[in-house]
Design a protein around this motif. Structure first.
Motif, PDB file in Angstrom:
ATOM      1  N   GLY A  49     -14.440 -14.802 -14.445  1.00  0.00           N
ATOM      2  CA  GLY A  49     -13.713 -13.822 -15.245  1.00  0.00           C
ATOM      3  C   GLY A  49     -13.939 -12.402 -14.779  1.00  0.00           C
ATOM      4  N   ILE A  50     -15.166 -12.094 -14.381  1.00  0.00           N
ATOM      5  CA  ILE A  50     -15.476 -10.747 -13.872  1.00  0.00           C
ATOM      6  C   ILE A  50     -14.702 -10.476 -12.588  1.00  0.00           C
ATOM      7  N   TRP A  51     -14.684 -11.432 -11.670  1.00  0.00           N
ATOM      8  CA  TRP A  51     -13.949 -11.264 -10.417  1.00  0.00           C
ATOM      9  C   TRP A  51     -12.452 -11.114 -10.681  1.00  0.00           C
ATOM     10  N   PHE A  52     -11.921 -11.921 -11.590  1.00  0.00           N
ATOM     11  CA  PHE A  52     -10.496 -11.859 -11.902  1.00  0.00           C
ATOM     12  C   PHE A  52     -10.144 -10.507 -12.528  1.00  0.00           C
ATOM     13  N   GLN A  53     -10.953 -10.051 -13.477  1.00  0.00           N
ATOM     14  CA  GLN A  53     -10.702  -8.756 -14.124  1.00  0.00           C
ATOM     15  C   GLN A  53     -10.818  -7.619 -13.124  1.00  0.00           C
ATOM     16  N   THR A  54     -11.752  -7.714 -12.205  1.00  0.00           N
ATOM     17  CA  THR A  54     -11.891  -6.691 -11.164  1.00  0.00           C
ATOM     18  C   THR A  54     -10.639  -6.631 -10.308  1.00  0.00           C
ATOM     19  N   LEU A  55     -10.083  -7.784  -9.970  1.00  0.00           N
ATOM     20  CA  LEU A  55      -8.835  -7.824  -9.211  1.00  0.00           C
ATOM     21  C   LEU A  55      -7.715  -7.131  -9.987  1.00  0.00           C
ATOM     22  N   LEU A  56      -7.607  -7.419 -11.285  1.00  0.00           N
ATOM     23  CA  LEU A  56      -6.597  -6.757 -12.113  1.00  0.00           C
ATOM     24  C   LEU A  56      -6.801  -5.249 -12.128  1.00  0.00           C
ATOM     25  N   ASP A  57      -8.044  -4.819 -12.311  1.00  0.00           N
ATOM     26  CA  ASP A  57      -8.349  -3.385 -12.352  1.00  0.00           C
ATOM     27  C   ASP A  57      -7.992  -2.705 -11.035  1.00  0.00           C
ATOM     28  N   LEU A  58      -8.303  -3.343  -9.917  1.00  0.00           N
ATOM     29  CA  LEU A  58      -7.981  -2.769  -8.614  1.00  0.00           C
ATOM     30  C   LEU A  58      -6.471  -2.666  -8.406  1.00  0.00           C
ATOM     31  N   MET A  59      -5.746  -3.677  -8.845  1.00  0.00           N
ATOM     32  CA  MET A  59      -4.288  -3.654  -8.699  1.00  0.00           C
ATOM     33  C   MET A  59      -3.679  -2.502  -9.503  1.00  0.00           C
ATOM     34  N   GLU A  60      -4.251  -2.221 -10.670  1.00  0.00           N
ATOM     35  CA  GLU A  60      -3.735  -1.147 -11.512  1.00  0.00           C
ATOM     36  C   GLU A  60      -3.924   0.226 -10.888  1.00  0.00           C
ATOM     37  N   THR A  61      -4.847   0.354  -9.933  1.00  0.00           N
ATOM     38  CA  THR A  61      -5.070   1.641  -9.291  1.00  0.00           C
ATOM     39  C   THR A  61      -4.134   1.878  -8.106  1.00  0.00           C
ATOM     40  N   LEU A  62      -3.444   0.830  -7.656  1.00  0.00           N
ATOM     41  CA  LEU A  62      -2.549   0.953  -6.510  1.00  0.00           C
ATOM     42  C   LEU A  62      -1.163   1.405  -6.969  1.00  0.00           C
ATOM     43  N   PRO A  63      -0.618   2.425  -6.345  1.00  0.00           N
ATOM     44  CA  PRO A  63       0.697   2.915  -6.753  1.00  0.00           C
ATOM     45  C   PRO A  63       1.795   1.866  -6.605  1.00  0.00           C
ATOM     46  N   GLU A  64       1.630   0.908  -5.708  1.00  0.00           N
ATOM     47  CA  GLU A  64       2.638  -0.122  -5.511  1.00  0.00           C
ATOM     48  C   GLU A  64       2.799  -1.009  -6.740  1.00  0.00           C
ATOM     49  N   PHE A  65       1.754  -1.082  -7.582  1.00  0.00           N
ATOM     50  CA  PHE A  65       1.783  -1.990  -8.727  1.00  0.00           C
ATOM     51  C   PHE A  65       1.843  -1.263 -10.067  1.00  0.00           C
ATOM     52  N   THR A  66       2.033   0.038 -10.051  1.00  0.00           N
ATOM     53  CA  THR A  66       2.130   0.799 -11.299  1.00  0.00           C
ATOM     54  C   THR A  66       3.512   1.426 -11.393  1.00  0.00           C
ATOM     55  N   ILE A  67       3.925   1.684 -12.620  1.00  0.00           N
ATOM     56  CA  ILE A  67       5.247   2.287 -12.834  1.00  0.00           C
ATOM     57  C   ILE A  67       5.084   3.750 -13.129  1.00  0.00           C
TER      58      ILE A  67
END
Length: 57
Positions: free
Chosen positions: A39-57
């Protein structure tokens, strides 16, 4: 079960119990000692994706 789908990359990632499954052109799994670590690894992946402009609106 939690899942992430990145359509642009053709990747599907799911957390199931203590395993993270990654499917794209190939399939592989990361098996952890327990659900908490997975769960920690999965949540970290989600958090990292949210910091990338390609995945944010």
């Amino acid at each position: 079960m939690q899942a992430i789908e990145i359509e642009e990359l053709g990747v599907f990632i799911e957390l199931e119990n203590s395993t993270i499954n990654i499917e794209g052109t190939e399939h592989f799994s990361l098996e952890f000692q327990n659900e908490i670590l997975a769960g920690i690894w999965f949540q970290t992946l989600l958090d990292l994706m949210e910091t990338l402009p390609e995945f944010t609106i």
